[in-house]
Design a protein around this motif. Structure first.
Motif, PDB file in Angstrom:
ATOM      1  N   ARG A 219     -10.846   2.138  21.144  1.00  0.00           N
ATOM      2  CA  ARG A 219     -11.526   3.217  21.849  1.00  0.00           C
ATOM      3  C   ARG A 219     -12.439   2.723  22.973  1.00  0.00           C
ATOM      4  O   ARG A 219     -12.738   1.544  23.075  1.00  0.00           O
TER       5      ARG A 219
ATOM      6  N   GLU B 190      -6.989   2.146  16.176  1.00  0.00           N
ATOM      7  CA  GLU B 190      -7.221   2.813  17.461  1.00  0.00           C
ATOM      8  C   GLU B 190      -8.268   2.020  18.222  1.00  0.00           C
ATOM      9  O   GLU B 190      -9.307   1.648  17.662  1.00  0.00           O
TER      10      GLU B 190
ATOM     11  N   LEU C 198     -12.427   8.767  23.849  1.00  0.00           N
ATOM     12  CA  LEU C 198     -11.064   8.986  24.331  1.00  0.00           C
ATOM     13  C   LEU C 198     -11.150   9.826  25.600  1.00  0.00           C
ATOM     14  O   LEU C 198     -12.092  10.607  25.765  1.00  0.00           O
ATOM     15  N   ASP C 199     -10.160   9.684  26.478  1.00  0.00           N
ATOM     16  CA  ASP C 199     -10.070  10.544  27.668  1.00  0.00           C
ATOM     17  C   ASP C 199     -11.385  10.598  28.444  1.00  0.00           C
ATOM     18  O   ASP C 199     -11.813  11.675  28.872  1.00  0.00           O
TER      19      ASP C 199
ATOM     20  N   ARG D 260      -6.593   6.653  25.103  1.00  0.00           N
ATOM     21  CA  ARG D 260      -5.933   7.949  24.875  1.00  0.00           C
ATOM     22  C   ARG D 260      -5.746   8.188  23.388  1.00  0.00           C
ATOM     23  O   ARG D 260      -5.673   7.226  22.616  1.00  0.00           O
ATOM     24  N   PRO D 261      -5.644   9.444  22.981  1.00  0.00           N
ATOM     25  CA  PRO D 261      -5.438   9.724  21.554  1.00  0.00           C
ATOM     26  C   PRO D 261      -4.200   9.003  21.030  1.00  0.00           C
ATOM     27  O   PRO D 261      -3.220   8.848  21.769  1.00  0.00           O
TER      28      PRO D 261
END
Lengths: 213, 493
Positions: free
Chosen positions: B404, B402, B69-70, A209-210
């Motif tokens: 990913r 992050e 993402l998502d 998720r972001p």
């Protein structure tokens, strides 16, 4: 494929080396699923620059690109050839080409011809002194001429023949289908097959998720 | 007759020797597909009423366009979604095995082939992607092709190919601590130039190469194309066989024995002659970075930005001036002082488990530089799963990075992972072309270790710049191969 014997059109001097295929057509334009309609994408990042050669009226209708060494390096994207062709280019002259780009050009009827760098410099001078000068590329005689300059172009015999005849590679290969079938019968059993598919057990992949979400 | 590795693999795939200047016709063992360079090829088949000759030698995955993402939501970019949907429809229509986003076997095509055990020594491997050279690390003849050739392989399982020349790249000696195979290949490209390998198949040889793990070898072969060579190869050895054994599609039983016996013959004969040879001493290497806008514009991290006036060759000087302007650099300034906005760890060059392990080892217990964005993108969903099983994801997240989902991501910015104009990146990927990672973006190519050190300090850095605990063994920063797989858990679908 369209036949190529001779072509005359406005020459465009592109005084840059290492023009990679990301410059010829940036990746954002590769999302299309068609083979045509890429003219707007050609040199997209540079087209916004007023001083870029194709933005000068005398060169805008160019069809013979005269480029610096190592043209077409990088990504294998054939879209680079499609974009050049869609814009109107029929030939690219440079002292060195990336292998994949040259191969792709030959498949699409775009002539990628090698010209010695000193001859490229001569052509650049003519095209820059008289913007809009036409270049005649003669594949039969293996020459390119502009103004009072005539230079040798180099294209391998097989590519030249295919371009001049406008031949389709797949059709040529399928003439030897019996030899392909015979080769397949000889292949060793250890060579891999993708089907039936084998893999480790399926596992759920959690979606990232972001940050901060 | 004595032959090189490349010539042996070539000759074993000759369907037909070309006569009167015609190219040879070579059989293709493995054809890899992805969404970007295949739609027009499928369309060509359809228009000509042709079928895909060998679906059992073909495999597809989604990688270039996929978001990281998502991934469980519909792809927001409509043109990307159309391209992915087109691949799915084509795979279904023509009967091609496809690993889609969300599938555990999805990932960058050049990771998917090796991890499934489909890539092996002595094969011809092609894909509509120039980094297909990656698979040469196994002793396969592997190269990128254009979409017309993709269609040709689909229709005939062969390619007409003009003969190539052979170049030996000897990498002697031992890599110093804190350097990696990425530094080897960046140094090779800086030495021979982006056109140095044109028309050649490279063979990487020598002590330093033999000592590399399979994944480190893949990093080197991956960037052969950046030196202008369509293919780069490394002769298979025990390292190769150990990596392959037990993988889902690796040969089994008598087939395995026959294969290994044959693979052991896949080495350049002692009396074979290369058309060109280049030698590099690994012990001289330092962490390498690129400063310019082509992969040949690289220097040791300790160097300064070049001064164009001092470059003799006119074309090189003009190229350097342009690159320095685009990259926003000051001639003569130390590369080490460059402030980095984004660190990208991933791609088919350096997004594998060993890369993630070595990065995690450096980052563990630390925090990222305040103004630096750090993206860690595994090369495949399986690599992501493995990293999570080893707890690497926690290290990255605690660090402030992050973590990913898998794909090509910021290497070429076809998905939303892009640089903004003027943004400066240290990237473990393979190309620093203008705009490659996003319009106006500035890319410095680096090894995973330099990426990690840079993420900590916020400026281009190597391990030597970090306050590592006394006695830290830098030589162990190359990780170890993926854990061997248990053949009993293989499934067939």
């Amino acid at each position: 494929m369209e036949k190529f014997t001779t072509h005359t059109g406005v020459g465009v001097p592109l005084r840059r080396s290492n023009v990679d295929t990301d410059q010829i057509i940036p990746a954002v334009y590769l999302k299309r699923v068609t083979r045509t309609g890429f003219e707007d994408a050609l040199f997209a990042a540079w087209r916004g620059d007023e001083s870029f050669v194709l933005n000068q009226p005398a060169y805008a209708s160019g069809s013979v690109l005269v480029a610096g060494p190592d043209f077409g390096t990088g990504s294998s994207r054939e879209h680079a050839v499609w974009a050049l062709k869609d814009y109107g280019f029929r030939a690219v002259l440079a002292s060195r080409f990336a292998d994949i780009f040259r191969g792709n050009s030959g498949k699409q009827g775009l002539l990628a011809a090698q010209v010695a760098q000193e001859d490229i410099e001569l052509l650049w001078k003519v095209l820059e002194n008289e913007p809009g000068t036409e270049v005649t590329v003669d594949l039969v005689e293996r020459t390119a001429s502009a103004g009072d300059v005539t230079v040798q172009i180099h294209v391998d015999d097989y590519t030249r023949w295919r371009l001049m005849e406008g031949l389709d590679d797949i059709g040529l290969t399928l003439q030897h289908e019996d030899e392909i079938t015979a080769f397949e019968a000889r292949r060793e059993s250890w060579r891999p097959k993708t089907l039936p598919a084998k893999h480790l057990p399926k596992q759920e992949i959690v979606a990232a998720r972001p940050a901060g979400a | 007759m004595a032959g090189t590795l490349a010539e042996k693999v070539w000759d074993a795939h000759l369907v037909r020797r070309g006569v009167d200047g015609a190219p040879d016709l070579l059989y293709i063992d493995l054809h890899l597909l992805h969404e970007v360079t295949s739609p027009q090829a499928f369309e060509g088949l359809r228009l000509a009423g042709r079928t895909l000759r060998r679906t059992d030698l073909t495999i597809a995955t989604e990688d270039h366009n996929t978001p990281t993402l998502d991934i469980d939501l519909p792809i927001a970019d409509l043109t990307s979604r159309t391209q992915i949907d087109t691949l799915r429809a084509n795979a279904k229509e023509f009967g091609v095995r496809l690993h889609s986003l969300g599938d555990a076997d999805q990932g960058i095509v050049h990771q998917v082939g090796p991890q499934l055990g489909l890539t092996m020594p002595g094969l011809t491997v092609v894909c509509g992607d120039s980094h297909t050279s990656t698979h040469g690390a196994f002793g396969a003849l592997a190269f990128g092709i254009g979409t017309s050739e993709v269609e040709h392989v689909m229709a005939t399982q062969t390619l007409p190919l003009a003969p190539f020349r052979t170049m030996a790249i000897n990498v002697e000696g031992e890599l110093p601590p804190g350097t990696t195979s990425k530094d080897i290949i960046l140094a090779i490209i800086a030495k021979i130039g982006t056109g140095g390998g044109q028309g050649y198949v490279l063979e990487y040889r020598g002590e330093a190469i033999r000592k590399l793990s399979m994944e480190a070898r893949m990093t080197i072969c991956n960037m052969s194309i950046e030196a202008g060579a369509r293919a780069g190869m490394i002769a298979p050895d025990q390292t190769t066989f150990d990596y392959l054994e037990g993988r889902p599609h690796a040969p089994e039983g008598a087939d395995w024995d026959a294969a290994v016996e044959y693979w052991k013959t896949l080495r350049t004969d002692d009396d074979a002659v290369f058309d060109a040879e280049v030698t590099l001493h690994a012990s001289d290497l330092e962490p390498f970075v690129t400063w310019g806008t082509n992969p040949g514009q690289g220097l040791p991290l300790s160097a300064n930005v070049p001064v164009p006036e001092l470059i003799a060759d006119e074309n090189d000087r003009i190229a350097a001036e342009r690159a320095i302007e685009y990259m926003g650099l000051v001639p003569g300034a130390p590369l080490r002082d460059l402030k980095i906005d984004t660190v990208f760890i991933g791609s088919c060059t350096n997004g594998r488990i060993e890369d993630l392990r070595s990065v995690a080892k450096v980052l563990k217990g630390k925090k990222k530089a305040a103004d630096t964005r750090v993206l860690v993108v595994p090369a495949s969903a399986r690599v992501r799963l493995q990293a999570e099983a080893e707890g690497l994801d926690k290290i990255f997240l605690d660090f402030g990075a992050e973590w990913r989902n898998a794909g090509c991501s910021m290497c070429l910015g076809m998905n939303p992972d892009q640089l903004t104009p003027g943004e400066r990146a240290a990237s473990t990927s393979n190309r620093n072309f203008e705009g490659r990672q996003g319009k106006g973006g500035r890319t410095h190519l680096v090894s995973p270790l330099v990426a990690a050190a840079t993420a900590i300090r916020g400026t281009l850095s190597s391990l030597a710049d970090l306050d590592l605990p006394e006695g830290t063994d830098l030589t162990t920063f190359d990780g170890s191969p993926l854990a061997p797989l248990d053949p009993n858990v293989l499934v067939q679908v």
